[in-house]
Scaffold this active site. Structure first.
Site, PDB file in Angstrom:
ATOM      1  N   SER A 120      -9.841   2.014   2.949  1.00  0.00           N
ATOM      2  CA  SER A 120      -8.937   2.743   2.095  1.00  0.00           C
ATOM      3  C   SER A 120      -7.932   1.881   1.329  1.00  0.00           C
ATOM      4  CB  SER A 120      -8.161   3.763   2.926  1.00  0.00           C
ATOM      5  OG  SER A 120      -7.310   3.113   3.847  1.00  0.00           O
ATOM      6  N   LYS A 180       0.862  -1.186   0.000  1.00  0.00           N
ATOM      7  CA  LYS A 180       0.000   0.000   0.000  1.00  0.00           C
ATOM      8  C   LYS A 180       0.895   1.232   0.000  1.00  0.00           C
ATOM      9  CE  LYS A 180      -3.900   2.007   2.625  1.00  0.00           C
ATOM     10  NZ  LYS A 180      -4.800   1.837   3.781  1.00  0.00           N
ATOM     11  N   SER A 208     -10.128  -0.325   7.096  1.00  0.00           N
ATOM     12  CA  SER A 208      -9.520  -0.152   5.770  1.00  0.00           C
ATOM     13  C   SER A 208      -8.834  -1.377   5.190  1.00  0.00           C
ATOM     14  CB  SER A 208      -8.517   1.003   5.802  1.00  0.00           C
ATOM     15  OG  SER A 208      -9.194   2.235   5.789  1.00  0.00           O
TER      16      SER A 208
END
Lengths: 96, 484
Positions: free
Chosen positions: B151, B76, B175
């Site tokens: 997210s 990420k 997330s």
């Protein structure tokens, strides 16, 4: 819960955020909605409750010995800065 | 090759059926071909990946290496990666080349993991749909007109589309788990303090925790084990030995007590989702678990609690972006205040600004007690509710998200509706608990996730329970059409 245009600008000033006129309607609409939404917390009975300080019980901030653990890498770090001169970060003149 | 799990890729490399370079090239080829429609990656690090893979192949040739040597994954874009662009999906960091590795990145590098690239996400991890990214929204491989969740939406889409075999993620209010649920993946957020936050760009420091999105519980056990552990560079890192999570996956569940969270089955939960979650509970019963209904009366207050605590911490954390030392800096500032306010005003997106301003307000003089202290008290009540529940049961089970993946754009104009996506996931963050999501069925072709929550440091038990479920079901093996 409502916020005036001046309230929104005041929060933006505290947050050091420049807000454009185009952004005003969205913020004036959504910020009061969010604050109204979180106001439901006021109904919770919390008279004898200590505010939570850490997600894990009995944890405290660790201390470490005061010794140098990093090597000098300022040139590397300053490659990410917009304005640098003689290893110094440059900002607009603060004192006239 | 791309449908293999991490464990499968590892076994293939070890048995010399293929090399790390070959696997890496295969995934890089898929990224090049399939990513444009998904927008799952912000940066692809092809050259570096191939160099890492070649080095891993040499290690394997020398008869050395561990279970992750030569296995490619994606990170990420919230994790700092030495010498590689690290944007947090923000214009603010669109020019930021990190001068160091996050501890998670370093540990996985040391384990021989190959990095394919950096995945898209909601800007500064603030969002539940991956639509707040400055780099544009990510599409859900199960239906390109729908969101992948957020997210960690880029990580979820990449793994679901088999353009990366696994990815790291972070979870502040759901997330990792919510995108895992919306894309039929296994996602785990460990106990607060289990994974180092050093080099993981901070959003809400008392809630943020790193974790993984994988194809199954076995891969999650493998990857999470390698990135967990004490780190003196994170002051909230916990100094506790990391067990071998793969060693206990096959333990029988007979006699385990599973709590059904009453508050998770109320209004707002789609009936089709509820029915699949109840089917999953029956699987656990067949595996020998005893089901007990458990009530956490303060849990319905978790979303409003979160939307005071998280913005408060975000307004403080994001004050570091001042246009001086790193990140976006506005052109021709008039004076110092103009430099700060315009760099921040031009560099942050709408949702980030909204949260900074909410946080600024709840922390400001005259409102601090009414909002922030009150929320921290309610947070304690929620945490106590969980503690009482775990005195009775080993695990809590419920849905991960109230609905399946929604259409792109459906909720962007209404922050409250968007915030309520995380209604089932936020509680675990507030109490610092480990939690995961595993696929438990499909509604009209869209995945549904089952959430498992455990007491502090019960990651091994969660992964064991997830693995046992996955021995009985096939949901986690499904691949979206066009990506098999």
């Amino acid at each position: 819960m409502s916020l005036t245009r001046d309230d929104v600008l005041d929060i933006a000033r505290l947050a050091r955020l420049a807000i454009t006129p185009a952004e005003m309607p969205g913020l004036s609409d959504s910020l009061p909605k969010i604050l109204t939404f979180v106001e439901q917390l006021s109904a919770a009975q919390t008279a004898d409750v200590e505010p939570m300080a850490h997600p894990l019980d009995g944890q405290s901030q660790r201390l470490r010995s005061d010794t140098v653990s990093e090597t000098d890498a300022h040139e590397r770090y300053q490659q990410n800065a917009a304005r640098v001169e003689a290893s110094l970060y440059l900002v607009p003149k603060v004192i006239e | 090759m791309h449908t293999l799990t991490l464990a499968g890729i590892s076994a293939g490399i070890k048995a010399r059926r293929f090399s790390s370079v070959e696997v890496t090239q295969h995934f890089l080829g898929r990224i090049e071909r399939l990513n444009p429609a998904l927008n799952a990656f912000i940066t692809v690090t092809a050259d570096q990946a191939l160099a890492q893979a070649a080095a891993a192949d040499q290690v394997v040739a020398a008869g050395k290496g561990g279970p992750l040597t030569g296995v490619p994954i994606a990170h990420k874009d919230i994790f700092c990666t030495d010498g590689v662009l690290t944007t947090c999906a923000s214009k603010m960091l669109s020019n930021f080349v990190s001068p160091y590795d996050a501890t998670v990145v370093r540990k996985l590098k040391e384990a021989g993991v190959v990095m394919l690239g950096k995945t898209n996400m909601d800007e500064f991890a603030m969002g539940s749909s991956n639509e707040t990214s400055w780099y544009g929204p990510v599409k859900n491989p199960w239906d390109l007109s729908r969101v992948p969740g957020g997210s960690s939406g880029g990580s979820a889409a990449a793994v679901a589309a088999r353009i990366a075999p696994a990815a790291t993620g972070t979870d502040t209010g759901g997330s990792i788990r919510q995108p895992a649920a919306l894309t039929a993946l296994t996602g785990i957020k460990p106990t607060y303090g289990r994974v180092s936050r050093y080099g993981m760009i901070a959003y809400a420091s008392s809630l943020d925790q790193g974790g993984v999105l994988t194809l199954n519980a076995e891969d999650a056990a493998l990857l999470l084990g390698a990135m967990s552990g004490f780190d003196e560079r994170d002051s909230t890192s916990v100094d506790l030995a990391v067990p071998d999570y793969t060693a206990t996956l096959n333990q029988p569940l007979k006699g385990i007590k599973v709590g059904i969270l009453k508050e998770f089955f109320g209004k707002g939960l789609e009936a089709t989702t509820e029915s699949l979650v109840r089917d999953a509970l029956e699987v656990y019963e067949r595996l020998g678990a005893t089901l007990v209904e458990v009530s956490l009366p303060n849990l319905p207050l978790s979303v409003p609690t979160y939307y005071v605590v998280a913005p408060a911490e975000c307004s403080s954390n994001l004050s570091r972006f001042d246009g001086v030392r790193f990140g976006y800096s506005c052109a021709e500032p008039k004076d110092l205040l103009d430099l700060y306010t315009r760099s921040r005003g031009e560099g942050f997106g709408a949702e980030v600004k909204r949260r900074i301003m909410t946080g600024t307000y709840v922390l400001s003089a005259g409102y601090y007690d009414a909002y922030y202290i009150k929320a921290q008290k309610v947070r304690q009540l929620i945490s106590d509710d969980f503690k009482r529940a775990f005195a009775q049961v080993d695990l809590l089970v419920g849905p991960t998200a109230p609905t399946t993946a929604f259409e792109l754009g459906a909720k962007v104009d209404d922050p409250i509706t968007m915030y309520l996506n995380d209604i089932y996931t936020i509680g675990a963050n507030l109490a610092g608990l480990p939690a995961m999501s595993i696929p438990c069925g499909f509604v009209e072709g869209l995945p549904v996730g089952l959430q498992l929550i455990g007491p502090h440091f019960a990651e091994a038990k969660l992964l064991n329970a997830a693995h046992q479920y996955q021995q009985q079901t096939e949901w986690h093996r499904r691949i979206p059409a066009g990506y098999a």
